[in-house]
Design a protein around this motif. Structure first.
Motif, PDB file in Angstrom:
ATOM      1  N   GLY A 104       0.828  -1.211   0.000  1.00 28.57           N
ATOM      2  CA  GLY A 104       0.000   0.000   0.000  1.00 28.57           C
ATOM      3  C   GLY A 104       0.858   1.255   0.000  1.00 28.57           C
ATOM      4  N   PHE A 107       1.907   2.718  -3.409  1.00 27.31           N
ATOM      5  CA  PHE A 107       0.962   3.590  -4.100  1.00 27.31           C
ATOM      6  C   PHE A 107       0.966   4.981  -3.482  1.00 27.31           C
ATOM      7  CE2 PHE A 107      -0.449  -0.636  -5.039  1.00 27.31           C
ATOM      8  CZ  PHE A 107      -0.860  -0.564  -6.350  1.00 27.31           C
ATOM      9  N   VAL A 108       0.965   5.006  -2.145  1.00 25.88           N
ATOM     10  CA  VAL A 108       0.963   6.287  -1.462  1.00 25.88           C
ATOM     11  C   VAL A 108       2.203   7.082  -1.848  1.00 25.88           C
ATOM     12  CG1 VAL A 108       1.036   7.394   0.780  1.00 25.88           C
ATOM     13  CG2 VAL A 108      -0.400   5.385   0.446  1.00 25.88           C
ATOM     14  N   GLU A 111       2.069   8.405  -5.610  1.00 23.27           N
ATOM     15  CA  GLU A 111       1.169   9.531  -5.836  1.00 23.27           C
ATOM     16  C   GLU A 111       1.664  10.780  -5.119  1.00 23.27           C
ATOM     17  OE1 GLU A 111      -1.444  10.155  -7.764  1.00 23.27           O
ATOM     18  OE2 GLU A 111      -1.320   8.186  -8.704  1.00 23.27           O
ATOM     19  N   ILE A 115       2.321  14.414  -6.692  1.00 25.37           N
ATOM     20  CA  ILE A 115       1.659  15.632  -6.227  1.00 25.37           C
ATOM     21  C   ILE A 115       2.705  16.709  -5.933  1.00 25.37           C
ATOM     22  CG2 ILE A 115       0.350  16.637  -4.326  1.00 25.37           C
ATOM     23  CD1 ILE A 115      -1.167  13.921  -4.188  1.00 25.37           C
TER      24      ILE A 115
ATOM     25  N   PHE B  29     -23.433  -0.100 -18.756  1.00 27.39           N
ATOM     26  CA  PHE B  29     -22.151  -0.014 -18.050  1.00 27.39           C
ATOM     27  C   PHE B  29     -22.172  -0.829 -16.772  1.00 27.39           C
ATOM     28  CE2 PHE B  29     -19.401   2.149 -14.921  1.00 27.39           C
ATOM     29  CZ  PHE B  29     -18.208   1.802 -15.507  1.00 27.39           C
ATOM     30  N   ARG B 273     -12.906   1.363  -6.769  1.00 29.42           N
ATOM     31  CA  ARG B 273     -12.001   1.890  -7.784  1.00 29.42           C
ATOM     32  C   ARG B 273     -12.781   2.754  -8.766  1.00 29.42           C
ATOM     33  NH1 ARG B 273      -9.446  -2.582 -11.234  1.00 29.42           N
ATOM     34  NH2 ARG B 273     -11.451  -2.316 -12.229  1.00 29.42           N
ATOM     35  N   ASP B 274     -13.951   2.268  -9.121  1.00 31.83           N
ATOM     36  CA  ASP B 274     -14.772   3.003 -10.069  1.00 31.83           C
ATOM     37  C   ASP B 274     -15.167   4.371  -9.519  1.00 31.83           C
ATOM     38  OD1 ASP B 274     -16.303   3.132 -12.525  1.00 31.83           O
ATOM     39  OD2 ASP B 274     -18.055   3.076 -11.216  1.00 31.83           O
ATOM     40  N   SER B 277     -11.981   6.955  -8.803  1.00 33.64           N
ATOM     41  CA  SER B 277     -11.345   7.553  -9.973  1.00 33.64           C
ATOM     42  C   SER B 277     -12.316   8.420 -10.757  1.00 33.64           C
ATOM     43  CB  SER B 277     -10.781   6.445 -10.870  1.00 33.64           C
ATOM     44  OG  SER B 277     -11.833   5.629 -11.339  1.00 33.64           O
ATOM     45  N   ASP B 278     -13.492   8.634 -10.206  1.00 33.81           N
ATOM     46  CA  ASP B 278     -14.512   9.414 -10.897  1.00 33.81           C
ATOM     47  C   ASP B 278     -14.671  10.771 -10.210  1.00 33.81           C
ATOM     48  OD1 ASP B 278     -16.707  10.464 -12.095  1.00 33.81           O
ATOM     49  OD2 ASP B 278     -17.797   8.555 -12.186  1.00 33.81           O
ATOM     50  N   ALA B 292      -9.788  12.990  -7.877  1.00 29.54           N
ATOM     51  CA  ALA B 292      -9.865  11.770  -8.684  1.00 29.54           C
ATOM     52  C   ALA B 292      -8.542  11.506  -9.407  1.00 29.54           C
ATOM     53  CB  ALA B 292     -11.005  11.873  -9.677  1.00 29.54           C
ATOM     54  N   THR B 293      -7.836  12.587  -9.759  1.00 30.69           N
ATOM     55  CA  THR B 293      -6.549  12.425 -10.438  1.00 30.69           C
ATOM     56  C   THR B 293      -5.575  11.628  -9.572  1.00 30.69           C
ATOM     57  OG1 THR B 293      -6.958  14.660 -11.180  1.00 30.69           O
ATOM     58  CG2 THR B 293      -4.833  13.703 -11.749  1.00 30.69           C
ATOM     59  N   HIS B 294      -5.677  11.808  -8.275  1.00 33.46           N
ATOM     60  CA  HIS B 294      -4.753  11.131  -7.363  1.00 33.46           C
ATOM     61  C   HIS B 294      -5.451  10.019  -6.590  1.00 33.46           C
ATOM     62  CE1 HIS B 294      -1.772  14.058  -8.353  1.00 33.46           C
ATOM     63  NE2 HIS B 294      -2.619  15.024  -8.096  1.00 33.46           N
ATOM     64  N   TRP B 295      -6.409   9.393  -7.243  1.00 35.22           N
ATOM     65  CA  TRP B 295      -7.197   8.385  -6.546  1.00 35.22           C
ATOM     66  C   TRP B 295      -6.343   7.229  -6.065  1.00 35.22           C
ATOM     67  CZ3 TRP B 295      -7.735   3.345  -8.387  1.00 35.22           C
ATOM     68  CH2 TRP B 295      -7.247   3.114  -9.677  1.00 35.22           C
ATOM     69  N   GLN B 296      -5.204   7.000  -6.705  1.00 33.72           N
ATOM     70  CA  GLN B 296      -4.378   5.872  -6.270  1.00 33.72           C
ATOM     71  C   GLN B 296      -3.784   6.112  -4.883  1.00 33.72           C
ATOM     72  OE1 GLN B 296      -1.731   4.101  -9.071  1.00 33.72           O
ATOM     73  NE2 GLN B 296      -3.509   3.280 -10.112  1.00 33.72           N
ATOM     74  N   LEU B 297      -3.603   7.376  -4.545  1.00 34.41           N
ATOM     75  CA  LEU B 297      -3.148   7.689  -3.190  1.00 34.41           C
ATOM     76  C   LEU B 297      -4.197   7.215  -2.181  1.00 34.41           C
ATOM     77  CD1 LEU B 297      -1.072   9.314  -1.411  1.00 34.41           C
ATOM     78  CD2 LEU B 297      -2.675  11.192  -1.562  1.00 34.41           C
ATOM     79  N   GLY B 300      -4.134   3.503  -2.005  1.00 37.46           N
ATOM     80  CA  GLY B 300      -3.002   3.018  -1.215  1.00 37.46           C
ATOM     81  C   GLY B 300      -3.301   3.103   0.275  1.00 37.46           C
TER      82      GLY B 300
ATOM     83  N   SER D  35      -3.660   9.652 -15.574  1.00 36.76           N
ATOM     84  CA  SER D  35      -3.149  10.561 -14.545  1.00 36.76           C
ATOM     85  C   SER D  35      -2.315   9.771 -13.548  1.00 36.76           C
ATOM     86  CB  SER D  35      -4.302  11.279 -13.847  1.00 36.76           C
ATOM     87  OG  SER D  35      -5.193  10.361 -13.284  1.00 36.76           O
ATOM     88  N   LYS D  85     -15.276   2.061 -21.486  1.00 36.04           N
ATOM     89  CA  LYS D  85     -16.659   1.583 -21.389  1.00 36.04           C
ATOM     90  C   LYS D  85     -17.469   2.482 -20.464  1.00 36.04           C
ATOM     91  CE  LYS D  85     -15.808  -3.294 -22.386  1.00 36.04           C
ATOM     92  NZ  LYS D  85     -15.552  -4.604 -21.766  1.00 36.04           N
ATOM     93  N   LYS D  86     -16.831   2.916 -19.390  1.00 37.36           N
ATOM     94  CA  LYS D  86     -17.536   3.791 -18.457  1.00 37.36           C
ATOM     95  C   LYS D  86     -17.939   5.083 -19.156  1.00 37.36           C
ATOM     96  CE  LYS D  86     -16.637   6.551 -14.350  1.00 37.36           C
ATOM     97  NZ  LYS D  86     -16.038   7.759 -14.924  1.00 37.36           N
ATOM     98  N   PHE D  89     -20.720   4.026 -21.901  1.00 38.97           N
ATOM     99  CA  PHE D  89     -21.983   3.441 -21.459  1.00 38.97           C
ATOM    100  C   PHE D  89     -22.593   4.140 -20.256  1.00 38.97           C
ATOM    101  CE2 PHE D  89     -19.936  -0.459 -23.368  1.00 38.97           C
ATOM    102  CZ  PHE D  89     -20.611  -0.320 -24.566  1.00 38.97           C
ATOM    103  N   LYS D  90     -21.757   4.653 -19.365  1.00 39.75           N
ATOM    104  CA  LYS D  90     -22.310   5.280 -18.160  1.00 39.75           C
ATOM    105  C   LYS D  90     -22.474   6.773 -18.362  1.00 39.75           C
ATOM    106  CE  LYS D  90     -21.400   5.705 -13.194  1.00 39.75           C
ATOM    107  NZ  LYS D  90     -20.251   5.679 -12.250  1.00 39.75           N
TER     108      LYS D  90
END
Lengths: 292, 336, 249, 392
Positions: A104, A107-108, A111, A115, B29, B273-274, B277-278, B292-297, B300, D35, D85-86, D89-90
């Protein structure tokens, strides 16, 4: 081509240079692994952090030498904080949880770096003293790379003396060998771990600083070295200084020659080597633990 | 026995109901997501068999997923096999390779098992990355889906395909549950808890571990084949070790060893995840959509939180809750 | 004297420079109750480990029923008829008592690999486990998880698991360690109820237990056999008294 | 909710449904850029330029506002496909634009083709995308790998380089670039001194390969590297004493505007071939660079320009349809008709392949002020790909 002396000299120097970097990177990982059976997947992240700290430090100070000192200390501090906040509590957890917590952190870290420093690659300059090239046995070779080789060697010797000649070194050696015994002697083993962990992180940071001028600095540079460092640790034998040195040397040289001579198999062979060592010599080439 | 895991079937039933409701309620979807969840659930359950049941923590399980996906892609595209035959081929190839790998891997335990599976998974990754026949790093497209036209069904339609995936995931779950509750599954559970004692009772532990490893690999291969059908595309990323890491997180999140937990974990993971990131999700929380751009943070941090706090996962928490409610109920009944 | 069931010849084992087992030989005829005593660190548990194959011997050979077990791993030795209990409870803590016993039964009957039928469907096996629980005095704890049991109850199960295997040779490593006097007498009762044909090798620190139970006793010291004889002979030996009995009591 | 407000809400709902739906309905455009992952930097660069493009060419067509919906591909094929797809479709977008990585493009290709939604590829250069795998629904505003490189072989042969060493990472793009160069160069009478394909992403060290270049003693080397490795390669090239000994030439990303200044004097003298360099001397380019520098403090790059032109393509096509997006086929037809003078010169879509037709520039890195810049040496106008296996 193998018999061409020019090629041999330059290629061997390249191998040594990679070995030196791998050694700086993996020794911390190895000792922590040996001491507490702890695999820190975020070790590559600390390497990357070292490079980025160097970037910021290079903007703040003018001296590369100061950067070389400051940035690893910064990484050691980060490592120390991680230990105190997170990893200290993980020592008794099963290996899977340790691995996944540091997973984990990857990932932190990635990112956070994006940033703070942005996603585009950066570079820092080689100090004027080490810029340019030197002549080695008649071959033009980048001076800075010679410096990396020398630094790797120097750190190895310092650590060797430290382990052999100091009290802390003796405790660490004993701790790798038999942890409960050291604890039974009334030594604060937790403090020893903490110091060793910070030192290991600092060395990973140092590897990052040293690598920065050569490799350029970019998010994701952690992933490219993590697996190699793990291979070195497994190959040499977790917890062994000499093992880390030997493993770095083997992987550094094998990778350098292998990439050029058998490019189709380059990476597959290194993974296979790691698998073989694990099967037939699970304690590595230089095993430390004495049986039970 | 029945007492030991009283909520397994109720939870599975609940999940099934939710899945069916979601299928009816979902648009185009949503059904795509549902298919993805079902396939990931199969993969996660196969890993749960290794990790949660038998206690073998693999960080190279994605290698077998990729193997299955590539086997299906190769068999359908190069040899023109029908997808169903290719699927069987995938399962066989992944299972056989897992057995071969397992022969060596099961000799090791703990951290060393993690390391060797990591190395072997990466070997697959390095191989597929260079495999020119499969498009190397660019991957390869063109894997067809099952042909169910004789039944009047068009698998290109997400509604049909997601329903099919849900049915297959359900079948895999039932099969694995039966397996876990069989004497063989009992042995695997016992290996997890105390390998040496089981050996001293006369169990050839390594052979059992090997069988579990091969079976887990085969089911991962099945998931891979379905994934190739779903996306129509295979790439080396499928074998990369971080995917194995994410699958482990899913298993822990759901509750390791509980099977149905792994399936639930897969659903939570995909939905999370969906959403993360939205941008509109974050705006919905009255935060900046740029997060959302840094959703991976965030992801994590979530991983770390899961490992630190989940203990026995969602399933374990639920189990605990049910226990509490029950004993409170019984306590009141006793008093009256 | 009946036929020799178990034979160990010249077993040797060193850890580093420390020799923990040194040329130990042992012959046990069928039905023998044999004791193994000696001071801490004499190598008693290591000898068990060498016999069951959990630790590989440097030299020496082990025979059971005339067959050499030297190449066999622990699980194969168990299937050949060796069973042991451990000095420290060594169970499956997450499983119930019933499941623990059923596991051992399943392995004894060779159905451990069956994956197409649920364990509970093997009613005979399930019942056999229950009967064993009754015999071991564990009937009340059948559905309980082992981790929730009291120490003494766990200890009973520890021995029970080995008994369920119905071995040719049963190795018990300090069966009564840490138990109350009542519990100890329960165990003794259990042991004396074992079939005559069973061969028993038992490590025990409680001298009353061992002298009451064993027909012959081997005394180990620093990995060597100091003496083998009847309880009376052992009790009478000056050397044993000096080295061990005196120190222990 | 009080009775009054609920009546109001009901009334509003009725009102909302009684208007023709499309009048103020936004035009939704999915932006499929990473990103995170290895290409996050390029994704960021294209996002900036895309935003700038819509600022310049209009955020509203025929009264309908243009709404951009970003989606992160993570530079991974499967995530890219899921996000595509998102979007389709969404979010039900009308157009999708983006895609840096060719692997992601490959994963999305079939889905885009089947979904019948216009997809504008703003970077990924894999040849087959506008070759044998071309689709009427997929347009490319950036380049194909061989389109960029093809003319470099004959050009170098004409300049007297007879013996050239090739090097690129061992991946599809690397091979496509080298193949395109080799074909033209050998046909023009050149000799390949040797070639090396280091493994992608895992080469921490170009030293071994540079040693081989040295041993082969070529006139020049033609290479393809981009991003962090490009910076590293150029620096090591100099450090190993090859600069000045062997001419360094490359697919122009080697000295991309994104980082050529970080390479500094080590890059000086390098030759490159690319579809854009910041030093192109046209009023369109001057305006673009001025705007970009004012907003972001650095030169706009070839990545940025492709995104910027994509925005323009979209806006002009929408204007041509009067803001209508329901008929996707008409929308694509309109896109194929768009042509304009952009920062990189004349821009149009090739009706045979749906790939862009554009000028290709050969440049040399020269000192400029206290740093360096890519200066145009030669222009090959209107380079068009042959329709290799593509039948549109």
């Amino acid at each position: 081509m193998l018999l061409d002396p020019e090629f041999l000299i330059v290629q061997t120097l390249n191998g040594l240079q990679l070995s030196a970097l791998l050694f700086l990177l993996s020794i911390g990982l190895s000792v922590v692994f040996g001491l507490i059976n702890f695999i820190n997947l975020a070790h590559g992240t600390l390497f990357m952090l070292g490079a980025y700290f160097a970037l910021s430090a290079a903007r703040a100070f003018d001296s590369f030498w100061l950067v070389l000192l400051v940035a690893p200390v910064g990484v050691a501090v980060v490592g120390g904080l991680l230990y105190l906040v997170l990893l200290r509590h993980m020592q008794r957890a099963d290996p899977m949880k340790q691995v996944l917590v540091t997973f984990g952190l990857i990932f932190v870290g990635l990112e956070s770096v994006m940033i703070v420093w942005g996603p585009l690659p950066h570079t820092i300059d080689v100090p004027a003293l080490l810029a340019g090239s030197s002549s080695v046995l008649g071959q033009v070779y980048p001076t800075y790379r010679l410096f990396i080789i020398a630094l790797g060697l120097a750190v190895f010797l310092l650590l060797y003396l430290g382990l052999e000649r100091t009290r802390l070194g003796a405790i660490v050696r004993a701790g790798v060998d038999n942890r409960t015994m050291v604890a039974a002697l009334g030594i604060d083993i937790g403090l020893v771990f903490f110091l060793v962990f910070c030192l290991g992180c600092g060395l990973a940071g140092l590897a990052g600083v040293v690598a920065a001028p050569v490799f350029s600095i970019f998010p994701g540079m952690d992933m490219s070295v993590l697996i190699l460092a793990l291979i070195v640790v497994v190959l040499g034998g977790p917890g062994s200084l000499k093992g880390a040195g030997l493993g770095s040397l083997i992987i550094g040289i094998a990778d350098t020659y292998g990439q050029v001579l058998v490019p189709e198999l380059a990476r597959v062979t290194i993974y296979a080597l790691m698998a073989l060592i694990l099967i037939f010599k699970p304690a590595g080439l230089v095993p430390v633990r004495s049986g039970h | 026995m029945r007492e030991r895991d009283p909520i397994q079937l109720p939870v599975a039933g609940l999940l099934a109901v939710i899945a069916v409701a979601a299928w009816f309620g979902a648009g185009y979807f949503g059904q795509e997501l549902l298919a993805e969840i079902a396939i990931l659930a199969i993969f996660a359950m196969s890993l749960d068999l290794l990790v949660g049941v038998a206690g073998m923590v693999s960080l190279g399980h994605a290698g077998f997923l990729a193997l299955g996906a590539y086997a299906t892609a190769g068999a359908t595209v190069f040899w023109g096999w029908p997808p169903a035959a290719a699927l069987a081929f995938s399962v066989a190839v992944a299972g056989a390779c897992a057995l071969g790998v397992g022969l060596f891997a099961v000799r090791l335990g703990g951290v060393f098992f993690i390391m060797i599976t990591l190395a072997i998974g990466q070997m697959f990754y390095a191989y597929f990355f260079k495999a020119r026949a499969f498009g190397g790093d660019n991957g390869m497209s063109g894997t067809p889906r099952f042909d169910l036209s004789p039944l009047g069904l068009e698998t290109g339609d997400p509604a049909v395909f997601s329903a099919l995936m849900l049915v297959i995931a359900g079948a895999v779950y039932v099969a694995l549950l039966l397996l876990v509750r069989s004497p063989f599954g009992m042995m695997l559970t016992a290996i997890h808890q105390n390998e040496n004692r089981l050996a001293s009772l006369g169990c050839p532990v390594r052979r059992y571990k090997l069988a579990a490893f091969g079976l887990g690999g085969a089911i991962a291969g099945l998931a891979g084949a379905l994934m190739a059908q779903h996306t129509g595309f295979v790439s080396p990323d499928l074998a990369f070790w971080t995917l194995s890491g994410e699958a482990l997180i899913i298993v822990i999140l759901g509750g390791s060893g509980s099977l149905v937990g792994a399936a639930g974990g897969a659903a939570v993971f995909v939905m999370l995840r969906d959403h993360l990131s939205d941008g509109s999700f974050w705006e919905g929380l009255r935060l900046s959509g740029d997060i959302a751009t840094h959703w991976q943070l965030v992801m994590g941090l979530f991983f770390i939180a899961v490992v630190l706090l989940a203990r026995d996962g969602l399933y374990g928490r639920l189990s605990w809750l049910v226990d509490r409610v029950r004993s409170a109920w019984r306590g009141r009944g006793g008093g009256a | 004297m009946s036929e020799v069931v178990f034979r160990a010849e010249g077993l040797r084992k060193s850890f580093g420079s420390l020799r923990v087992t040194d040329e130990v030989s042992l012959r046990l005829p069928a039905g023998r109750r044999h004791g193994l005593i000696g001071p801490n660190g004499a190598g008693k548990t290591t000898l068990f480990d060498l016999i069951t194959g959990e630790v590989e011997a440097d030299a020496g050979e082990v025979f059971l029923g005339g067959r050499s077990l030297n190449r066999a791993p622990p699980d194969a030795r168990a299937r050949a008829g060796l069973a042991r209990s451990f000095q420290r409870n060594n169970l499956f803590p997450g499983l119930t008592v019933h499941e623990n016993l059923a596991l051992a039964c399943a392995l004894k009957h060779g159905i451990g690999h069956v994956f197409w039928r649920r364990l509970e469907r093997f009613t005979a096996l399930w019942q056999e486990a229950e009967e064993n629980a009754g015999r071991l005095g564990l009937a009340d704890h059948l559905g309980q998880r082992v981790s929730t049991l009291a120490y003494g109850t766990q200890r009973q199960l520890e021995i029970g698991l080995a008994l369920v295997q119905e071995p040719l040779l049963l190795l018990l490593d300090e069966p009564t360690a840490g138990m109350s006097p009542e519990e100890t007498s329960g165990i003794l009762e259990l042991l004396s109820s074992l079939p005559e044909s069973l061969t028993l090798l038992i490590i025990e620190h409680d001298m009353d237990v061992i002298f009451g139970l064993a027909e012959r006793i081997t005394v180990l010291d620093y990995g060597r056999v100091l003496l083998e004889g009847t309880p009376g002979e052992v009790r009478g030996s000056d050397e044993v008294r000096r080295r061990y009995l005196g120190a222990a009591h | 909710m009080t009775r009054k407000t609920s009546t109001l809400a009901a009334a509003l709902t009725v009102l909302a449904f009684s208007f023709p739906a499309y009048a103020a309905d936004p035009i939704k455009i999915g932006v499929l850029l990473p990103s995170s992952g290895v290409f996050a930097g390029l994704g960021g660069d294209q996002t900036l330029a895309l935003e700038m493009g819509f600022d310049d060419f209009g955020r509203e067509v025929a009264g309908r506002p243009i709404e951009l919906i970003p989606a992160d591909t993570e530079s991974k094929p499967n995530s890219g496909l899921a996000q595509f797809k998102k979007l389709v479709f969404k979010d039900e977008v009308d157009i999708v634009v983006g895609i840096i990585s060719s692997a992601v493009a490959g994963a999305v290709r079939d889905a885009a083709h089947n979904a019948k939604v216009p997809l504008i590829i703003s970077n990924a250069g894999n040849n087959p995308l506008t070759g044998e795998q071309c689709s009427p629904w997929i347009l490319r505003t950036s380049f194909s790998n061989s389109q960029i490189v093809r003319e470099m072989g004959p050009w170098m042969a004409a300049k007297g380089y007879n013996n050239v060493f090739l090097m690129a990472f061992d991946y599809a793009a690397g091979h496509q670039m080298m193949d395109a160069f080799r074909e033209g160069f050998v046909a023009a009478g050149g000799n390949i001194a040797g070639e090396e394909f280091p493994p992608l992403g895992e080469t921490k060290d170009f030293g071994p390969y540079l040693a081989k270049v040295k041993a082969a003693k070529p006139d020049a080397a033609f290479v393809f590297f981009a991003g962090g490795p490009a910076i590293k390669f150029v620096k090591e090239w100099a450090a190993f004493g090859l600069k000045g000994e062997v001419t360094l030439a490359g697919a122009g990303w080697l000295n991309s505007a994104l980082y050529v200044k970080k390479q500094g004097m080590d890059a000086e003298g390098a030759l490159g071939i690319l579809n854009y360099v910041p030093s192109i001397d046209t009023p369109e380019n001057a305006a673009f660079q001025e705007n970009f520098r004012a907003a972001h403090g650095r030169d706009g790059s070839e990545f940025g320009v492709a995104a910027y032109d994509s925005a323009r393509l979209i806006v002009e096509a929408l204007k041509a349809t009067g803001g209508a997006t329901d008929d996707k086929a008409a929308l694509v037809a309109a896109m194929r008709e768009v042509h304009f003078e952009g920062p990189r010169g004349p821009f149009r879509i090739d009706p045979m392949t749906n790939n862009v037709v554009q000028n290709i520039y050969i440049f040399e890195v020269q000192p400029q002020g206290d740093s360096v810049a890519a200066i145009v040496q030669d222009v090959i106008p209107d380079v068009q790909d042959p329709p290799k296996g593509c039948t549109l």
